[in-house]
Design a protein around this motif. Structure first.
Motif, PDB file in Angstrom:
ATOM      1  N   PHE A 182      42.572  37.926  42.699  1.00 22.69           N
ATOM      2  CA  PHE A 182      42.001  37.520  44.084  1.00 22.69           C
ATOM      3  C   PHE A 182      43.246  37.500  45.386  1.00 22.69           C
ATOM      4  N   ALA A 183      44.400  37.007  44.558  1.00 24.00           N
ATOM      5  CA  ALA A 183      45.520  36.772  45.294  1.00 24.00           C
ATOM      6  C   ALA A 183      45.945  38.230  45.883  1.00 24.00           C
ATOM      7  N   ALA A 184      46.033  39.055  44.822  1.00 18.45           N
ATOM      8  CA  ALA A 184      46.440  40.350  45.364  1.00 18.45           C
ATOM      9  C   ALA A 184      45.508  41.261  46.279  1.00 18.45           C
ATOM     10  N   PHE A 185      44.278  40.705  46.053  1.00 17.82           N
ATOM     11  CA  PHE A 185      43.188  41.414  47.074  1.00 17.82           C
ATOM     12  C   PHE A 185      43.282  40.807  48.302  1.00 17.82           C
ATOM     13  N   ASN A 186      43.287  39.461  48.562  1.00 10.92           N
ATOM     14  CA  ASN A 186      43.838  38.905  49.866  1.00 10.92           C
ATOM     15  C   ASN A 186      44.883  39.233  50.418  1.00 10.92           C
ATOM     16  N   ALA A 187      46.006  39.750  49.827  1.00  6.54           N
ATOM     17  CA  ALA A 187      47.169  40.478  50.250  1.00  6.54           C
ATOM     18  C   ALA A 187      47.116  41.840  50.752  1.00  6.54           C
ATOM     19  N   GLY A 188      46.002  42.240  50.355  1.00  6.53           N
ATOM     20  CA  GLY A 188      45.911  43.860  50.560  1.00  6.53           C
ATOM     21  C   GLY A 188      46.842  44.398  49.447  1.00  6.53           C
ATOM     22  N   VAL A 238      40.470  50.997  53.847  1.00  3.13           N
ATOM     23  CA  VAL A 238      40.291  51.807  55.098  1.00  3.13           C
ATOM     24  C   VAL A 238      39.181  51.498  55.798  1.00  3.13           C
ATOM     25  N   SER A 239      38.062  51.161  55.081  1.00  5.69           N
ATOM     26  CA  SER A 239      36.799  50.998  55.741  1.00  5.69           C
ATOM     27  C   SER A 239      36.471  49.408  56.106  1.00  5.69           C
ATOM     28  N   TYR A 240      37.185  48.554  55.403  1.00  5.93           N
ATOM     29  CA  TYR A 240      36.939  47.147  55.243  1.00  5.93           C
ATOM     30  C   TYR A 240      38.283  46.185  55.508  1.00  5.93           C
ATOM     31  N   ARG A 241      38.268  45.232  56.112  1.00  4.37           N
ATOM     32  CA  ARG A 241      39.264  44.202  55.987  1.00  4.37           C
ATOM     33  C   ARG A 241      38.741  42.930  55.748  1.00  4.37           C
ATOM     34  N   GLU A 242      39.013  42.406  54.543  1.00  9.75           N
ATOM     35  CA  GLU A 242      38.408  41.290  53.813  1.00  9.75           C
ATOM     36  C   GLU A 242      39.217  40.291  53.407  1.00  9.75           C
ATOM     37  N   GLU A 243      38.871  38.933  53.615  1.00  9.20           N
ATOM     38  CA  GLU A 243      39.608  37.901  52.916  1.00  9.20           C
ATOM     39  C   GLU A 243      38.582  37.133  52.290  1.00  9.20           C
ATOM     40  N   LEU A 244      38.905  36.833  51.119  1.00  4.22           N
ATOM     41  CA  LEU A 244      37.969  35.880  50.129  1.00  4.22           C
ATOM     42  C   LEU A 244      38.510  34.409  50.688  1.00  4.22           C
ATOM     43  N   ARG A 245      37.346  33.593  50.789  1.00  2.00           N
ATOM     44  CA  ARG A 245      37.901  32.122  50.935  1.00  2.00           C
ATOM     45  C   ARG A 245      36.950  31.237  49.859  1.00  2.00           C
ATOM     46  N   ASP A 246      37.375  30.085  49.921  1.00  2.60           N
ATOM     47  CA  ASP A 246      36.749  29.017  49.099  1.00  2.60           C
ATOM     48  C   ASP A 246      36.382  29.511  47.735  1.00  2.60           C
TER      49      ASP A 246
END
Length: 129
Positions: free
Chosen positions: A10-16, A54-62
């Motif tokens: 999840f940390a890698a996901f949030n960092a793109g 390319v299609s989305y910029r997302e951040e996972l929280r909580d």
């Protein structure tokens, strides 16, 4: 150990950091996407990550992670922006959305062998329409 791997994912996901995510999955990873087909293998997972970037910029929280043995689950809130139209979905115009979601993981040899993600697609469509 399981919670650590999922937390790193999840940390890698949030960092793109798609390469960081890819480093955490097995070569034969199974990626079960909400409302979609199962993607098998690191290459298919990499294609999905590229498309999402390319299609989305997302951040996972909580993010809350639960783990036992070779299984883990996580609940989180997706804060996103719809950047580029996905075929068969509403037109992208930079709409933002907030969406509860969850993922389930199977781990093998210190890596993620399966990730299954669920969210309410109808809610997402309502928010971006």
């Amino acid at each position: 150990m399981s919670k650590d791997i999922v937390g790193q994912y999840f940390a890698a996901f949030n960092a793109g950091d798609a390469d960081g995510m890819l480093a955490l999955v097995t070569d034969d990873v199974e990626h079960h996407v909400n409302q979609g087909e199962v993607r098998r293998g690191r290459e298919r997972f990499a294609e999905f990550c590229s498309h999402m970037g390319v299609s989305y910029r997302e951040e996972l929280r909580d993010i809350v992670i639960l783990a036992e043995g070779d299984r883990a689950a996580a609940e989180f809130i997706v804060h996103g922006t719809y950047l580029q139209t996905d075929p068969g979905l509403p037109e992208a115009k930079g709409q933002t959305y907030v969406l509860p979601a969850g993922s389930f993981f199977t781990l093998r040899d210190g890596k993620i062998a399966r990730v299954t993600t669920y969210y309410n697609l109808a809610d997402w469509i309502r928010q971006v329409s």
